[in-house]
Design a protein around this motif. Sequence first.
Motif, mmCIF file in Angstrom:
data_model
loop_
_atom_site.group_PDB
_atom_site.id
_atom_site.type_symbol
_atom_site.label_atom_id
_atom_site.label_comp_id
_atom_site.label_asym_id
_atom_site.label_seq_id
_atom_site.Cartn_x
_atom_site.Cartn_y
_atom_site.Cartn_z
ATOM 1 N N GLU A 204 -0.512 36.315 45.764
ATOM 2 C CA GLU A 204 -1.090 34.979 45.638
ATOM 3 C C GLU A 204 -1.451 34.405 47.005
ATOM 4 O O GLU A 204 -0.717 34.572 47.984
ATOM 5 N N GLU A 205 -2.604 33.741 47.084
ATOM 6 C CA GLU A 205 -2.985 33.003 48.284
ATOM 7 C C GLU A 205 -2.728 31.520 48.050
ATOM 8 O O GLU A 205 -3.135 30.970 47.025
ATOM 9 N N LEU A 206 -2.060 30.892 49.014
ATOM 10 C CA LEU A 206 -1.695 29.492 48.880
ATOM 11 C C LEU A 206 -2.305 28.687 50.018
ATOM 12 O O LEU A 206 -2.356 29.140 51.161
ATOM 13 N N PRO B 4 -5.983 25.671 62.106
ATOM 14 C CA PRO B 4 -5.126 24.513 61.798
ATOM 15 C C PRO B 4 -4.456 23.886 63.012
ATOM 16 O O PRO B 4 -3.771 22.869 62.860
ATOM 17 N N ILE B 5 -4.653 24.435 64.198
ATOM 18 C CA ILE B 5 -4.172 23.763 65.406
ATOM 19 C C ILE B 5 -4.847 22.403 65.547
ATOM 20 O O ILE B 5 -4.369 21.516 66.258
ATOM 21 N N ARG C 265 0.359 34.880 57.381
ATOM 22 C CA ARG C 265 -0.590 33.817 57.717
ATOM 23 C C ARG C 265 -2.020 34.297 57.532
ATOM 24 O O ARG C 265 -2.342 35.454 57.817
ATOM 25 N N LEU C 266 -2.870 33.386 57.084
ATOM 26 C CA LEU C 266 -4.290 33.676 56.925
ATOM 27 C C LEU C 266 -5.094 32.634 57.694
ATOM 28 O O LEU C 266 -4.813 31.436 57.607
ATOM 29 N N PHE C 267 -6.097 33.111 58.454
ATOM 30 C CA PHE C 267 -6.960 32.207 59.210
ATOM 31 C C PHE C 267 -8.413 32.586 58.976
ATOM 32 O O PHE C 267 -8.745 33.760 58.834
ATOM 33 N N ASP C 268 -9.275 31.578 58.953
ATOM 34 C CA ASP C 268 -10.708 31.838 58.913
ATOM 35 C C ASP C 268 -11.171 32.323 60.284
ATOM 36 O O ASP C 268 -10.575 31.970 61.307
ATOM 37 N N PRO C 269 -12.237 33.121 60.332
ATOM 38 C CA PRO C 269 -12.766 33.563 61.632
ATOM 39 C C PRO C 269 -13.137 32.356 62.490
ATOM 40 O O PRO C 269 -13.704 31.377 62.002
ATOM 41 N N LEU D 189 -0.932 26.710 57.008
ATOM 42 C CA LEU D 189 -1.544 25.973 55.901
ATOM 43 C C LEU D 189 -2.206 26.887 54.878
ATOM 44 O O LEU D 189 -2.527 26.457 53.775
ATOM 45 N N HIS D 190 -2.432 28.127 55.246
ATOM 46 C CA HIS D 190 -3.078 29.090 54.352
ATOM 47 C C HIS D 190 -2.362 30.424 54.530
ATOM 48 O O HIS D 190 -2.334 30.979 55.633
#
Length: 433
Positions: A56-58, A166-167, A232-236, A49-50
Amino acid sequence: MSEHLRAILDCAGNERYVLPSGLTVLVRPMPGYAAAHAIVAARFGSIDLHFRLGEEELTLPAGVAHYLEHKMFEDQEGDAFAQFARTGANANAFTSFDRTCYYFTATNAVDESLDVLLNMVTHPYFTDETVAKEQGIIAQEIKMYEDSPDWRLITELCQCLYYTHPIRSDIAGSCESIARITPAMLYDCCRAFYAPSNLVLAAAGNITAQRVLAACARAGLDKPAAAPAAGRLFDPEPMTLPCAEKTLKMAVAKPCFGIGFKEEPLAPGDGRTEALYDLILCCISGGMSRLYRRLYDEGLVNPGFGGEVLRVDGCCCILFTGESDTPDTVEQLLLEEIERIRAEGVDREIFTLCKNEKYGQLVENLENVEDSASQMADFALMGQTVAQQIEMLAGLTPEDADAALQRILQPGRMARVRILPDGSAAPDSDETD
């Protein structure tokens, strides 16, 4: 590894190619089989999702990967399902947390079916009208998932265990999230995740590598293609829990329960630890375990009770689910058994039996065209082969399991979910939910 297993792998006949486009191709000819099965797997699932695409970050609404799975079957000429029907192939697709797969099985016109499969995943076509048309269909699918107690257990457990990963989101998204999907989003996803370098094509059965490679050439996949700089990008995500327990009511005949443990995320490609966790679960609650025999013999659970490892990038958790009139009793016996095995060590005989069972599953899959192709694709997405998976499994020891049990399945990282029948009271006398 035993000489018997080595001989099986030596005659497996898996062939691997990486084409100039970046596409990984795996083929296992199986002489004497009537059918062929082919699958294209993309490293793109509901957790994406990120992400970064170039500079660019989507950010996407939940459910885009699944929505895209549906739309990839359409092009300017119509519906790929209709094209598969003309070749006599049985085709379908699915989306999971971290991948999307498209596949067919056929006994005739296999080359033509390969052309349809490769064309649909490499030539996307979306318009405002076609994207909007799918919303009602997928909304009905979302409602179906919402009515599934098994799926609700998994979703609710993930929401208890994770703050932002996002899981937490349903694979299909929600009716609200899919309403925000646009053709531009879908094209961005194709550029990022449907490039040939992010795809695996696996085929098994009545097929040869020459025919598969010829189909790739007809699709233009034998030519160099740019590999997108996507990631893929994830928040901590902290190791604490946003919620320790949930109780909800649904139209179920018997109470359902889920118990989840949040674990440290595994490094990309770390299939060894995942397989070790799976073996540990087999020793604790598998069909050959002491706990399972007791729970089943005393009528405390049905045969569907068991544990699973849920692992994707940035997330690893261990889940136990089942049905029981006395879920608190089952939970207490499970936690006691985990602590007993943590203190005493896994039963060596059961550990060996569980390993042999895993061997058997891997080898059995080699004799089925659908399972063989799917297994090759699954392991290729992890950067492994079937042979490497069996070699890795052979190296796991009871001592490895004992060491891992000292750090996983900790009560302080545990969440529980109960699904009770509509109109019912709490099922156990000691229920505190």
